[in-house]
Scaffold this motif. Structure first.
Motif, short mmCIF file in Angstrom:
data_model
loop_
_atom_site.label_atom_id
_atom_site.label_comp_id
_atom_site.label_asym_id
_atom_site.label_seq_id
_atom_site.Cartn_x
_atom_site.Cartn_y
_atom_site.Cartn_z
N GLU D 196 0.83 -1.22 0.00
CA GLU D 196 0.00 0.00 0.00
C GLU D 196 0.86 1.26 0.00
N GLY D 197 2.16 1.08 0.14
CA GLY D 197 3.01 2.27 0.14
C GLY D 197 4.46 1.89 -0.06
N THR D 198 5.26 2.85 -0.52
CA THR D 198 6.68 2.60 -0.76
C THR D 198 7.50 3.73 -0.14
N ILE D 199 8.44 3.33 0.71
CA ILE D 199 9.35 4.28 1.35
C ILE D 199 10.72 3.99 0.76
N VAL D 200 11.39 5.04 0.26
CA VAL D 200 12.69 4.83 -0.39
C VAL D 200 13.81 5.42 0.46
N LEU D 201 14.83 4.61 0.71
CA LEU D 201 16.03 5.09 1.39
C LEU D 201 17.12 5.33 0.35
N TYR D 202 17.66 6.54 0.34
CA TYR D 202 18.74 6.85 -0.60
C TYR D 202 20.07 6.86 0.15
N TYR D 203 21.10 6.53 -0.59
CA TYR D 203 22.46 6.47 -0.01
C TYR D 203 23.36 7.00 -1.12
#
Ligand SMILES: Nc1ncnc2c1ncn2[C@@H]1O[C@H](COP(=O)(O)OP(=O)(O)O)[C@@H](O)[C@H]1O
Ligand SMILES: Nc1ncnc2c1ncn2[C@@H]1O[C@H](COP(=O)(O)OP(=O)(O)O)[C@@H](O)[C@H]1O
Ligand SMILES: Nc1ncnc2c1ncn2[C@@H]1O[C@H](COP(=O)(O)OP(=O)(O)O)[C@@H](O)[C@H]1O
Ligand SMILES: Nc1ncnc2c1ncn2[C@@H]1O[C@H](COP(=O)(O)OP(=O)(O)O)[C@@H](O)[C@H]1O
Ligand SMILES: Nc1ncnc2c1ncn2[C@@H]1O[C@H](COP(=O)(O)OP(=O)(O)O)[C@@H](O)[C@H]1O
Ligand SMILES: Nc1ncnc2c1ncn2[C@@H]1O[C@H](COP(=O)(O)OP(=O)(O)O)[C@@H](O)[C@H]1O
Ligand SMILES: [Mg+2]
Ligand SMILES: [Mg+2]
Ligand SMILES: [Mg+2]
Ligand SMILES: [Mg+2]
Ligand SMILES: [Mg+2]
Ligand SMILES: [Mg+2]
Lengths: 248, 248, 248, 248, 248, 248
Positions: D196-203
């Motif tokens: 139901e949702g997408t959380i993106v971690l950037y590095y």
């Protein structure tokens, strides 16, 4: 027991000083570059210098050009291959003609289809006859086309390079990379895994002109230049300008 | 019960201070980089320091270079591998020669074709004989070529790294990435899944010169530098300049 | 025995002076470029000049355009192919119509499906009849489509080029590259491996206008221009501006 | 009948205020990012906060790291997983060791080979024992490697996420994307279709330093920040700086 | 015998003056462009002008849109297709509906599945009935989807274009390229090999607005504009601004 | 007979004025965009407005979200789907749950595995019951995953869209494109071939913020805006700012 590693100078003007004196004895090197970058000239010049300057006989396995063309083309640099062959200082293996079912009247011909074992037997025979110390396989890319699987190609190349090392040959394998492609050091992604060093020939366009340059990308067991140096194909063959740099 | 995690210093000048004192005991790490970036030197220096500075015996699984070449090359850094082998402080497994059907007179040889089980048995035997605490597999890429399926390759690597952790070995696996390719930390897209940390060696061109630099990309369970630091290959091996940064 | 390599001038205004006088006798060359870049015109002009200026009969293997279209189109340049054919100075092989099951009332037709052996037999027959010295295969790309495997395609092309060299034909093979694709010198990645030189035709957009230019990318055995020169398709065919350069 | 949608706060400093108070009860979310970006820490912190702050027991399915390593690593943040496990507030499923044929003395182990049904049965059993409200599957990528077909992988993930929703679990699935690859939210192109949702971690590298940042890419049924916010891994775990932005 | 090549004007305002008066009689042309670029309008306008201005009946093979939709849509340009059909000046072949098993009450329907032979028979029948001189196949891309192998697709297209040339039809084949993809002139890489010329329709974003433009990329046997010209879809159909240029 | 084409207004603020009044009656449209761009909200708002403003019942085929989640999520916009369903103005087909073997207590469920025929039968039944004039299939991408072959997928979509047109339904098919991928209008390269128009939703990062915008890429039979317009998801659903433009 500390042993100094023996050097095999290529004799190519400007090159050996980039790598503390030349290649290491009994190792195999990859010379990579796009079509027309000068790989075949580099490789043949290495053999011709071996014969002329260091009295080391050489073997040239030709998988792309017919030996007669090689002889004609290199006469333009004043290199009389036929004479070296007559003197038993040079052996050219015709691995081109027979591959396509054409007859060859060369002295050394490679049977078809490609088979590592028979190529190596051919080289061992030549070793017996002329006592070669230097060898060239020009090019690995032609061989790669005949072997569909990169993993299998890598194993065959490993057999070739290792056998040549054991036979006491310091050898150059050429590799034709795709102009403008991502990988600048191999065609099938495995060639550099079988050698002790990789020399890259560049053939790049600067504004409207193609410029040639050379880099020693990797050479195990020795310090070497970490720069890219220009070179030219003169009427005497390749000349590397080791004091100059290329900015691209 | 709170336990402080034990450190295994690499002893490589400048490196350990980037990661709060070194690797974590009994874990596996990936050292990735393109051809010629210094992976084999990094890995061997880790073992040599283990022997010289920390009295920890080591195992080196060589899948790309023949042990005799390793011994010759590393003498140029003043590392006398043969002496360490004689003192039972170092074991080199020849996983190169036999793979291509050539005989090997090495003490530890890996049977062909590649088989994880037999490699691990080999390592267990060595454990019994020399009580190693550090291990290197150089490189995973050669192993990957022999296993067509990335998913299967990942499982085999997982077996290798986990078994080594259980055997009390703190180990380094090297991985050769494609120069200029997109993925800078693995070749087959799965190598980093089996380790607790990834160290990346860069070998990039700045203007006309290749420059070497190092990044601790990931190291579970510890704080570490988030910068890229230059390093050099000197006549004593790798030196990391932990106080300097590289701007590319 | 030092032999000067014989030249075969193309007679295309401005071209021969880029390569010390023309092509080398009895060799094969690749003319590459995107659709519409002028490959067919270049190749036909080479034959027409052979007939008109050097009294050398020519063979044109047409795999893409029907011979009748060729005759009609080239009349716009004032080249009367039909007359040359009547004078036995030109032979056009229809390798287009029959491929798709349509009847052809051409004198030379190539049976279907594509078969290297029968094409070569066809050329040998023509050799007997008109004593051709120049040949064109336009294009290799059509042939490539009929052979799924690049490695096999390379071998077939090698047979064609080598047989033509042995028959005493100096020949041009055309190759259609993908506009805007990465590889500018071949379509299937193998065409340049069977020739002694590669000539690239560019058809690039500069601002809002398509501009034509030409580069001799590779020509073994001879020095040549390392620049890119503009050319135009005039009402008399191709004119290369060898003194001018293109900056892109 | 209008119902206000219930919130499940993650308790991660700075995060919940980005999405109007937290995740939606009984839904599944994807946390995507490259290796080392902080996915495992984010996911575990979500469970630890559930236990410490909201009295909600949690399940952690570990497919990549061995539970013992997790316990040791998270002690460095002061999180005593073993204590939570003893208090029946946390269950860690060992889906790593047995996959490669190694024994495990963990309480919850996942049989091999991977099978969705048995994993779900495992979770249902745990539900009975500890009444979990939160769940983590770390990572879906390991599962994806074992299923060759993306379409099939999508169905299996859909079963997992939907079953967890039905069991009353609000869950996080982690997904490791390829550093520098095009797709920043999934590895196999299907993971985001089951959540139901997408959380993106950037590095990402800014000049010479890796910087961490987070974006709520998609969260159905709620308003949320449309910006990218920096975060850090401190000695107490992740801290999101919801008032700050990252410019790259 | 020198023959002037006969011209077939398209009658599209501004277009014919870009190519010395129009298409060449009895040849086939490719009109390429992304979805929505105006290919179907260009092709139908060519037929409508043939009917209205030059008294040449036309055939339209519709593989994408149902004939009834075509009639309705083109009424917005004031083109009364139904009238032309009643006057036996236009024939529309329904190659859409029956392909998916739906009934069609069109006069000309193409049986399923796609078969080149039956399509050509259909066209031959229409030739007998209305004596068409112009033809359109809209689009080749739909046909390409039904033939998995590009090489086979090329042969089928070659049969279609050559048969139409032999039947005395000057024809347009449309081709839908992928917006933003590399290849701007074909979808399957082979379409341009079967035609005598390629006309490209661009639909590019300049700042925030889509702009339409047209280029004659290739047209054998004739001189033509080497520029890109803007065009618009007005209430009377396409208008090319042959005096203006587009700068992108 | 000239007929004015009937319009179906979407009722979405700002949208209909971009396309001369709305969609064309009895045609199918594609709404494409990355995950989270607003496709499902756009499609549902189209149905809700049909019910509220134009008294046209609608069908929603849900292949990605469970109907209960849809009902809960859309309540946040004040849309009471359950009420519409009770009034026989809306039918939601559950094509999610049963696909993975879970029970569904929905009124309309789609049997598994996916089968075009049964989906169409389902829609025909609903037509009988509620007399729908508008339809949504959300999303085609889920269907595409279940059909391995793009060519086959295209045929199935063509059946769906054409049948809906024949049933008198003006419909929207959603399509999820890969964020950052090359193709912005379809996922499998064939979706736009079955519709009369394509509407693209963008979700792009401008500096540090995601911005939403919309473009009518293609709409046959009508003039429309050629610009990209910003839109927002407000507490009442989507609002398009037809007077404003986005510069990216
Ligand atoms: N006599 C010559 N003088 C100058 N350049 C030459 C001469 N002969 C060959 N060359 C150059 O060398 C190139 C061929 O080099 P070669 O070693 O065969 O390339 P590669 O093996 O990398 O394809 C030719 O394309 C030409 O540019
Ligand atoms: N004695 C030395 N002095 C300086 N540099 C050396 C020396 N020996 C090797 N090198 C450098 O190290 C490189 C090889 O490093 P290596 O660890 O084998 O690379 P990798 O394993 O990543 O392919 C050589 O290409 C060379 O540049
Ligand atoms: N009479 C002419 N005058 C000027 N240009 C011409 C003439 N005939 C053909 N051309 C140009 O030549 C192009 C075709 O060249 P051709 O050699 O067939 O290309 P290729 O074989 O590379 O596809 C045409 O597209 C046109 O631009
Ligand atoms: N105690 C710590 N202090 C600071 N950073 C840490 C600490 N422990 C781990 N890290 C950082 O967290 C990273 C691992 O995070 P993790 O959640 O495992 O990443 P992922 O699951 O995305 O691969 C390590 O590479 C390190 O950079
Ligand atoms: N009456 C009209 N007025 C202006 N533009 C129109 C009209 N009808 C169609 N168009 C434009 O033409 C486009 C369709 O052109 P079409 O030839 O069908 O494209 P293609 O065949 O290349 O996909 C529509 O998307 C619309 O932008
Ligand atoms: N009540 C709301 N207020 C504001 N934005 C919302 C609300 N509900 C959902 N959204 C936004 O809409 C997005 C989901 O839109 P959706 O139509 O489901 O996207 P898609 O179908 O293209 O994946 C969420 O990620 C969120 O950003
Ligand atoms: Mg060569
Ligand atoms: Mg190495
Ligand atoms: Mg041509
Ligand atoms: Mg993790
Ligand atoms: Mg169209
Ligand atoms: Mg959606």
């Amino acid at each position: 027991m500390i042993t100094m590693l023996e050097r095999v100078p290529t004799g190519i003007p400007g090159f050996d000083e980039l790598c503390s004196g030349g290649l290491l004895r009994d190792r195999s090197y990859l010379v990579s570059g796009p079509s027309g970058s000068g790989k075949t000239i580099f490789a043949m010049q290495y053999l011709v210098n071996g014969i002329e300057k260091y009295n080391e006989p050489g073997v040239f396995v030709a998988t792309e050009e017919r030996p007669q063309h090689l002889r004609e083309h290199f006469l333009t640099f004043g290199w009389d291959l036929e004479k070296y062959e007559d003197e038993n200082m040079l052996a050219i293996v015709d691995a081109t003609s027979t591959k396509i079912g054409l007859p060859s009247d060369e002295r050394y011909i490679d049977v078809r289809p490609f088979d590592t074992r028979s190529l190596l037997d051919q080289i061992i025979t030549i070793q017996d006859e002329i006592g070669a110390r230097r060898a060239v396989v020009d090019s690995t890319t032609s061989i790669g086309f005949t072997i569909s699987d990169p993993a299998k190609f890598r194993v065959e190349l490993l057999k070739i390079s290792t056998t040549m090392e054991i036979l006491g040959l310091t050898s150059i394998l050429t590799c034709e990379v795709v102009e403008g492609g991502g990988d600048k050091i191999s065609r099938f992604g495995v060639e550099n895994f079988v050698v002790e060093g990789t020399i890259v020939l560049y053939y790049t366009r600067i504004e409207n002109t193609r410029v040639r340059s050379i880099e020693i990308f990797k050479m195990r067991g020795t310090n070497h230049s970490s720069k890219i140096h220009p070179f030219e194909i003169t009427e005497n063959g390749i000349v590397v300008y080791s004091k100059e740099e290329v900015f691209a």
